[in-house]
Design an enzyme around this catalytic site. Sequence first.
Site, mmCIF file in Angstrom:
data_model
loop_
_atom_site.group_PDB
_atom_site.id
_atom_site.type_symbol
_atom_site.label_atom_id
_atom_site.label_comp_id
_atom_site.label_asym_id
_atom_site.label_seq_id
_atom_site.Cartn_x
_atom_site.Cartn_y
_atom_site.Cartn_z
ATOM 1 C CG ASP A 137 96.300 -43.370 15.151
ATOM 2 O OD1 ASP A 137 96.655 -42.286 14.633
ATOM 3 O OD2 ASP A 137 95.633 -43.430 16.199
ATOM 4 C CD GLU B 215 93.366 -37.809 16.327
ATOM 5 O OE1 GLU B 215 92.653 -36.822 16.629
ATOM 6 O OE2 GLU B 215 92.884 -38.846 15.835
#
EC number: 3.5.1.18
Length: 376
Positions: A69, A134
Amino acid sequence: MSNSTLTLAQMLIARRSLTPDDDGCQKMIMHRLAGLGFKSDSMTFGEVENLWTRKGSDAPLVCFAGHTDVVPTGPVTQWDSDPFTPVVRDGFLYGRGAADMKTSLAAFVTAIEEFIELHPDHKGSIALLITSDEEGPAVDGTVKVVEALQTRGEMIDYCIVGEPTCTNQLGDTIKNGRRGSLSGNLTVRGIQGHIAYPHLARNPIHTAAPAIAELAQTVWDNGNEYFPATTWHISNIHGGTGATNVIPGEINLLFNFRFSTASTVDSLKARVHEILDRHGLDYELIWELSGKPYLTPRGTLADAVSAAIREVTGIEPELSTTGGTSDGRFIADICQQVVEFGPRNATIHKINESVEVADVERLARIYRLTLENLLL
């Protein structure tokens, strides 16, 4: 290897994997490693996709960890090129996630491919742990994978997290730990009233001020060989109705500790409560622990990464614990040796995020040599 790594990095950057969307990045990696004998376990929690893929069952287990991400781009019009159309320009690879951390993911894969090609009979095992959560809340990502691995008794011997750790040039910094993060939401209650009749009210700003001053001046610890001293800071403070003639009924503060291994969560909480109680405050305090500190002293893993860096760059890396939290804090629960190493972090989360093209190959080579140092 450089063209392969660069090409894979570009393919990953082209995926619009804004937290928590993985947008196919993990499948791309999983399919690429399947031909090498990796067995994959896709773990989805809520909207978050996670990948645990492993080759071998023997010890030691070396794990590469990272995230697919990326953070939002900000105003696209301020970019010199589309953030999800990777572009090589003037010796740099541009795109959202170029530094944080799709180049590291690509380098993981090509390093593993070349290592296995050169050393098919290596000892031990290799794994990747990848999440799409994250940069966001980080509640359904690495922490959930770690819990699943704990449940089935799967432990990691060495873990390299591909966060962008370097400051001025590739190889200058290895993160061998991170401070913990502990936040507090403090409400101090008083009695609201007319400011002309203070004897009929109790001003929580006035009663809280001495305690706040003491908290700000407290030396929580002196740090240690690896960590600076623990810090306490107020991030938000609010009290009052907006009127100039009303004593507020309560004051609210948000504060945060960044703490070292010289303190514990319980010791910090106890000292805060002792100060607030001693000042006689009527208060409510809600705690939130984002992560405990973790530390990997110089040893097998740090030495293996350092030796690889020296061979590729000629630089002696610094071991550092500065910066914010990372998923290393979760992995440390099942792995005694965790370090972070990746490209320069000068442009992470910024407009025109980039990584030097020459560093793409060198990063993959450092990861491959680290595998050789640990598994040969």
